[in-house]
Design an enzyme around this catalytic site. Structure first.
Site, PDB file in Angstrom:
ATOM      1  CB  ILE A 101      -0.959  -0.025   1.151  1.00 54.01           C
ATOM      2  CG1 ILE A 101      -0.259  -0.092   2.297  1.00 54.01           C
ATOM      3  CG2 ILE A 101      -1.974  -1.263   1.027  1.00 54.01           C
ATOM      4  CD1 ILE A 101      -1.058  -0.100   3.689  1.00 54.01           C
ATOM      5  CG  ASP A 102      -0.110   4.398  -2.399  1.00 57.76           C
ATOM      6  OD1 ASP A 102       0.545   3.588  -3.297  1.00 57.76           O
ATOM      7  OD2 ASP A 102      -1.083   5.142  -2.768  1.00 57.76           O
ATOM      8  CE  LYS A 103       6.878   8.886   3.029  1.00 59.29           C
ATOM      9  NZ  LYS A 103       7.875  10.033   2.488  1.00 59.29           N
ATOM     10  NE  ARG A 123      -2.709   8.726  -3.971  1.00 59.64           N
ATOM     11  CZ  ARG A 123      -1.286   8.895  -3.954  1.00 59.64           C
ATOM     12  NH1 ARG A 123      -0.850   7.823  -3.780  1.00 59.64           N
ATOM     13  NH2 ARG A 123      -0.852  10.220  -3.982  1.00 59.64           N
TER      14      ARG A 123
END
Length: 346
Positions: A158-160, A261
């Site tokens: 998953i994204d930062k 997103r």
């Protein structure tokens, strides 16, 4: 490519770390050990790595796990999973605190905090989730390395700045089993996001290919005509409305980089404070100074993209039982949501 090999292209979900390759053995193929055959047809493959992959279940023939000495036959359908662009940098174990939600001998589920990169890469060689996982696992098994457990069991990411649940494997067998579940879209994942605007429909489905942005290469974009990129589907449902922003739940049917997103921005509802996609500006609301100050305060409370991986469900690789986990909203998102809730009731 050899004449005795027909490769079938497969979709590669970029959020996942394994790619799937399918082969059909040519009609004229003589019986041949599968480990040697794979080594001959995959660039950079060593006999040892191929055998380890076969032993761990990363390769099947006609849907069944085989041994390294299996003799391939004409018409055999071979399915193999391998790391996508594996990092060649050394993974340095670091004693980083981990929020472990569940752990046994096969898997571990973690709750990732904001502002933490999942795995090392350019510009982030230390301090990542995986650096901490490597240290944790080596305390349990000092002989563990990336030969026996590639990337220390990471099968998705998953994204930062996204918080929430992520599952890792602790054995090669478990990694193969989990990777297959991600490919087959049987892993249950639900995300909660705060987005700009009043979402018109109570629920809906977004279908649009995703690929890198043509101008800004670090970003991704939606291509609804399907002329470029990879197939992507996101289902969403409104949880709560705050006039100028909306709290939604998103369910991924596919796993593409930045999928939620990009898809929410595509339908006009950029994620709140998502600076990469323009969500760190006031996109909906009034022109009054007090409103601007209110939004700036919200940005300070949640200084990141307001996205949380709330639920995770999968079949346990060993027990075959269904596992389900839920993570409450982190404090920063909870604070901002409460602030919006109070704002619209004034």
């Amino acid at each position: 490519m050899s004449e005795d090999l027909a490769q079938i292209p497969e979709e590669t979900p970029e959020e996942q770390l394994y790619e799937r390759r399918s082969f059909v053995v040519d009609k004229g193929q003589e019986p041949f050990r599968i480990d040697k055959w794979i080594q001959m047809h995959l660039e950079g493959a060593t006999r040892n790595k191929v055998q380890r992959g076969i032993e761990s279940g990363f390769l099947t023939v006609n849907g069944k796990v085989v041994k390294s000495n299996y003799k391939i036959k004409p018409g055999d359908e071979i399915l193999m999973m391998s790391l996508i662009n594996p990092e060649h940098t050394e993974l340095k174990p670091e004693n980083i605190p981990l929020n472990i939600v569940y752990e046994d001998d096969a898997v571990m589920v973690l709750n990732k905090p904001p502002n933490m990169v999942v795995h090392p890469g350019v510009g982030n060689f230390t301090g990542t989730l995986l650096n901490g996982v490597a240290y944790h696992l080596l305390q349990q098994n000092p002989d563990l390395d990336e030969e026996t457990l590639p990337r220390f069991g990471l099968v998705h990411r998953i994204d930062k700045n996204t918080t929430g649940l992520i599952v890792l494997a602790k054995t090669g067998d478990a990694a193969a089993h989990l990777a297959k579940q991600f490919f087959n879209h049987t892993v249950q994942r639900r995300y909660v996001a705060l987005v700009w605007g009043d979402v018109a429909e109570d629920e809906g489905t977004i279908v649009a290919h995703i690929a890198r942005h043509r101008q800004y290469r670090k970003m991704f974009d939606a291509y609804p005509e399907g002329e470029t990129g990879k197939h992507a589907i996101t289902h969403y449902k409104v949880l709560e409305r705050f006039n100028y922003v909306t709290l939604v739940e998103c369910v991924l049917e596919t796993g593409r980089t930045h999928q939620i997103r990009v898809h929410m921005k595509h339908i006009g509802h950029t994620l709140f404070n998502d600076w990469e996609y323009g969500g760190d500006k006031i996109l909906k609301g009034t022109i009054y100074t007090k409103y601007k100050q209110f939004v700036d305060n919200c940005f300070e409370l949640c200084p990141r993209c307001a996205l949380h991986a709330r639920t995770l469900g999968f079949i346990h690789p060993v027990t075959k039982k269904e596992m389900f986990f839920e993570s409450p909203l982190p404090q920063d998102m909870e604070s901002v949501i409460n602030k919006w809730r109070n704002y619209i009731t004034k």
